[in-house]
Write a protein that holds these residues in place. Structure first.
Motif, PDB file in Angstrom:
ATOM      1  N   ASP A   1       1.104  -1.343   0.246  1.00  0.00           N
ATOM      2  CA  ASP A   1       0.145   0.126   0.016  1.00  0.00           C
ATOM      3  C   ASP A   1       0.684   0.961  -0.484  1.00  0.00           C
ATOM      4  N   TYR A   2       2.411   0.933  -0.166  1.00  0.00           N
ATOM      5  CA  TYR A   2       3.285   2.107  -0.417  1.00  0.00           C
ATOM      6  C   TYR A   2       2.499   3.223  -1.305  1.00  0.00           C
ATOM      7  N   ASP A   3       1.842   2.590  -2.611  1.00  0.00           N
ATOM      8  CA  ASP A   3       2.075   3.304  -3.760  1.00  0.00           C
ATOM      9  C   ASP A   3       3.334   4.450  -4.204  1.00  0.00           C
ATOM     10  N   VAL A   4       4.392   3.395  -4.741  1.00  0.00           N
ATOM     11  CA  VAL A   4       5.264   4.013  -5.628  1.00  0.00           C
ATOM     12  C   VAL A   4       5.436   4.776  -6.635  1.00  0.00           C
ATOM     13  N   ASP A   5       4.438   4.616  -7.261  1.00  0.00           N
ATOM     14  CA  ASP A   5       4.030   5.232  -8.202  1.00  0.00           C
ATOM     15  C   ASP A   5       3.978   6.938  -8.220  1.00  0.00           C
ATOM     16  N   ASP A   6       2.965   7.228  -6.734  1.00  0.00           N
ATOM     17  CA  ASP A   6       2.172   8.578  -6.818  1.00  0.00           C
ATOM     18  C   ASP A   6       3.564   9.530  -6.568  1.00  0.00           C
ATOM     19  N   LEU A   7       5.060   8.470  -5.792  1.00  0.00           N
ATOM     20  CA  LEU A   7       6.378   9.706  -5.686  1.00  0.00           C
ATOM     21  C   LEU A   7       6.326  10.601  -7.701  1.00  0.00           C
ATOM     22  N   LEU A   8       6.373  12.108  -7.139  1.00  0.00           N
ATOM     23  CA  LEU A   8       6.946  12.793  -7.907  1.00  0.00           C
ATOM     24  C   LEU A   8       8.302  12.630  -9.153  1.00  0.00           C
ATOM     25  N   PRO A   9       7.976  11.572 -10.412  1.00  0.00           N
ATOM     26  CA  PRO A   9       9.119  11.302 -11.479  1.00  0.00           C
ATOM     27  C   PRO A   9      10.380  11.759 -11.498  1.00  0.00           C
ATOM     28  N   ALA A  10       9.926  12.995 -10.800  1.00  0.00           N
ATOM     29  CA  ALA A  10      11.743  13.302 -10.692  1.00  0.00           C
ATOM     30  C   ALA A  10      12.788  13.542  -9.643  1.00  0.00           C
ATOM     31  N   ILE A  11      11.418  13.351  -8.935  1.00  0.00           N
ATOM     32  CA  ILE A  11      12.287  12.394  -6.853  1.00  0.00           C
ATOM     33  C   ILE A  11      12.577  10.835  -7.019  1.00  0.00           C
ATOM     34  N   ARG A  12      11.791  10.460  -7.145  1.00  0.00           N
ATOM     35  CA  ARG A  12      12.276   9.262  -7.665  1.00  0.00           C
ATOM     36  C   ARG A  12      12.681   8.449  -8.783  1.00  0.00           C
ATOM     37  N   GLY A  13      12.756   9.198  -9.856  1.00  0.00           N
ATOM     38  CA  GLY A  13      14.266   8.654 -10.730  1.00  0.00           C
ATOM     39  C   GLY A  13      15.422   9.734 -10.232  1.00  0.00           C
ATOM     40  N   GLY A  14      15.644  10.333  -8.972  1.00  0.00           N
ATOM     41  CA  GLY A  14      17.448  10.491  -8.552  1.00  0.00           C
ATOM     42  C   GLY A  14      16.921   9.541  -7.651  1.00  0.00           C
ATOM     43  N   LEU A  15      16.219   8.711  -7.111  1.00  0.00           N
ATOM     44  CA  LEU A  15      16.562   7.941  -5.746  1.00  0.00           C
ATOM     45  C   LEU A  15      16.602   6.324  -6.655  1.00  0.00           C
ATOM     46  N   SER A  16      16.392   6.316  -7.836  1.00  0.00           N
ATOM     47  CA  SER A  16      16.501   4.752  -8.495  1.00  0.00           C
ATOM     48  C   SER A  16      17.825   4.725  -9.247  1.00  0.00           C
ATOM     49  N   VAL A  17      18.063   3.114  -9.378  1.00  0.00           N
ATOM     50  CA  VAL A  17      19.177   2.770  -9.922  1.00  0.00           C
ATOM     51  C   VAL A  17      19.116   1.535 -10.732  1.00  0.00           C
ATOM     52  N   ASP A  18      19.367   1.237 -11.724  1.00  0.00           N
ATOM     53  CA  ASP A  18      18.271   0.263 -12.891  1.00  0.00           C
ATOM     54  C   ASP A  18      17.141  -0.101 -12.227  1.00  0.00           C
ATOM     55  N   GLY A  19      15.941   0.691 -11.631  1.00  0.00           N
ATOM     56  CA  GLY A  19      15.017   0.946 -11.868  1.00  0.00           C
ATOM     57  C   GLY A  19      14.251   0.444 -10.430  1.00  0.00           C
ATOM     58  N   LYS A  20      15.390   0.279  -9.193  1.00  0.00           N
ATOM     59  CA  LYS A  20      15.294  -0.022  -7.741  1.00  0.00           C
ATOM     60  C   LYS A  20      15.617   1.238  -7.068  1.00  0.00           C
ATOM     61  N   LEU A  21      14.251   1.147  -5.895  1.00  0.00           N
ATOM     62  CA  LEU A  21      13.772   2.517  -5.239  1.00  0.00           C
ATOM     63  C   LEU A  21      15.486   2.111  -3.926  1.00  0.00           C
ATOM     64  N   TYR A  22      16.159   3.091  -3.798  1.00  0.00           N
ATOM     65  CA  TYR A  22      17.921   2.484  -2.729  1.00  0.00           C
ATOM     66  C   TYR A  22      17.794   3.995  -1.325  1.00  0.00           C
ATOM     67  N   ALA A  23      16.548   5.201  -1.891  1.00  0.00           N
ATOM     68  CA  ALA A  23      16.170   5.137  -0.447  1.00  0.00           C
ATOM     69  C   ALA A  23      14.610   5.941  -1.290  1.00  0.00           C
ATOM     70  N   ALA A  24      13.535   6.538   0.024  1.00  0.00           N
ATOM     71  CA  ALA A  24      12.289   6.992  -0.124  1.00  0.00           C
ATOM     72  C   ALA A  24      12.781   8.409   0.448  1.00  0.00           C
TER      73      ALA A  24
END
Length: 436
Positions: free
Chosen positions: A107-130
């Motif tokens: 129920d975290y809804d990672v897709d709700d994160l702003l794209p620019a923010i999520r992109g900066g925290l991801s490597v190879d499609g995996k989230l490494y920080a919230a």
């Protein structure tokens, strides 16, 4: 022994056993207002997770960076959760220093994160920080002082206008400084602002061949402009002022303008903390007429070091602290204007937030305008708005920040500081293999 006494004894023993078996998470965080507020609300988390206890290590920004970097690089295991920026996340993830956040819950809804923010925290499609909160930068100014001086903030202000306005609204007798800007040394303190300033003057840290650019006219123009304006219209002791110090000055009515992180808006407009809450206006970060408004993109994020042995419990806390539910918790306690901004799309579609936060629209506009792939009008070999996304920047940026802070303190000249910055940068970039 009666039944009631027996049951009380059993329940007490169970409670003590629960505490004895509880995992304790050690969380390293920065002493910013949103993080302090989070600590005050964590009973909500521990009530839902009685098997997890929390231990806080709250530090000033520069100290936090130094201690966390040392611990994570040496695999010290001192912290289970660290507060780090979007500068560190991709670099550290690629070095295997962070745990990928696969346990945040359905129920975290990672897709709700702003794209620019999520992109900066991801490597190879995996989230490494919230992300706990996200920001760009903008002007916060006193509408009453502008009106008194006969000034109108333009839709797209230039630095020339800002300099003139800062001097005009300065009133030393009334302890009002025309402008407050970061002066405290640090790659994420004064150099965050000065890098954005230089970008807006058309400058850059390095050219396409990684040659440092401190000997170029843009750096001379931007640094000289900053030092002169702060001398004429800034507060005394500005070389010691970072984000928190300037926030206090603005809240106390001692700054006519403050150009800094958009996250500050909720604090300067909160009547509980700010004496000028009803007098604040917002405007886009200035430029020199070249269309580059020095937009930066930053987020403070929660991550799990690979050295932690409590990754599962740590992700439970991170999921709580960066969730939609946490946002609603803050809103219920502090009001919608004070929720952590800049991380979720849903927040900026929330009518209650839009109504309560006059800064919501300019914040989102600034974040949307930030393009970390093109920080300057000139081509660069790096990404990053107010920083350069290479491992060496942390040390180099702090060294240069110390040189520039000394100029503001009157201990050095602009020309000498730029010459030393150029020499240092050439040496470090050659040593690191960027310059062949």
């Amino acid at each position: 022994m009666n039944l009631r006494t027996l049951l009380l004894g059993v329940s007490s023993a169970a409670l003590l056993a629960g505490f004895a078996n509880a995992e304790t998470l050690t969380i390293a965080t920065v002493n910013n207002g949103d993080m302090i507020r989070m600590q005050g609300l964590t009973e909500d988390f521990t009530a839902k997770n009685p098997d997890i206890q929390l231990e806080w290590v709250t530090l000033e920004e520069n100290v936090l960076r130094e201690r966390v970097t040392t611990d994570i690089a040496t695999k010290g295991g001192q912290y289970d959760i660290v507060t780090i920026g979007n500068y560190e996340v991709p670099i550290w993830a690629k070095q295997g220093w962070l745990v990928s956040l696969d346990g945040l819950g359905a129920d975290y809804d990672v897709d709700d994160l702003l794209p620019a923010i999520r992109g900066g925290l991801s490597v190879d499609g995996k989230l490494y920080a919230a992300p706990f909160y996200g920001e760009s930068a903008m002007i916060m100014y006193r509408k009453d002082l502008f009106e008194k001086a006969g000034l109108t903030m333009p839709d797209s202000p230039t630095w020339e206008f800002i300099g003139e306005a800062a001097r005009k609204i300065t009133d030393r007798n009334a302890d009002i400084n025309g402008i407050c800007l970061r002066g405290k040394a640090g790659w994420g303190e004064n150099m965050a602002f000065l890098t954005a300033l230089n970008n807006s003057f058309g400058g850059r840290w390095f050219d396409e061949k990684w040659q440092p650019q401190f000997d170029q006219p843009e750096w001379k123009a931007s640094l000289q402009f900053y030092v002169d304006m702060m001398k004429d219209a800034g507060p005394q002791g500005a070389s010691s002022n970072g984000f928190n110090e300037n926030l206090t000055l603005f809240q106390q009515g001692k700054c006519g303008m403050w150009i800094d992180a958009t996250v500050a808006a909720s604090f300067v407009s909160n009547p509980k903390d700010s004496t000028v809450a009803d007098k604040v206006g917002y405007a886009i970060f200035p430029d020199t007429g070249n269309g580059n408004h020095g937009h930066w993109l930053w987020s403070w994020n929660l991550a799990v070091p690979a050295s932690s042995t409590k990754a599962e419990a740590a992700q439970k806390f991170i999921a709580w602290a960066t969730s939609k539910g946490y946002t609603e918790l803050v809103a219920s306690k502090e009001g919608w204007a004070n929720v952590p901004p800049g991380t979720r799309t849903s927040l900026y579609k929330n009518a209650e937030y839009q109504k309560a936060a006059p800064f919501a629209a300019p914040t989102l506009a600034a974040m949307d305008a930030a393009d970390i792939t093109k920080p300057s009008v000139k081509p660069v070999p790096y990404t990053g708005g107010q920083f350069v996304a290479i491992p060496e920047f942390q040390g180099l940026g702090t060294t240069v920040g110390q040189l520039f802070s000394a100029v503001l303190a009157g201990q050095s000249s602009v020309d000498d500081a730029l010459a030393q910055a150029q020499t240092t940068a050439v040496r470090e970039m050659t040593r690191a293999g960027y310059i062949k």
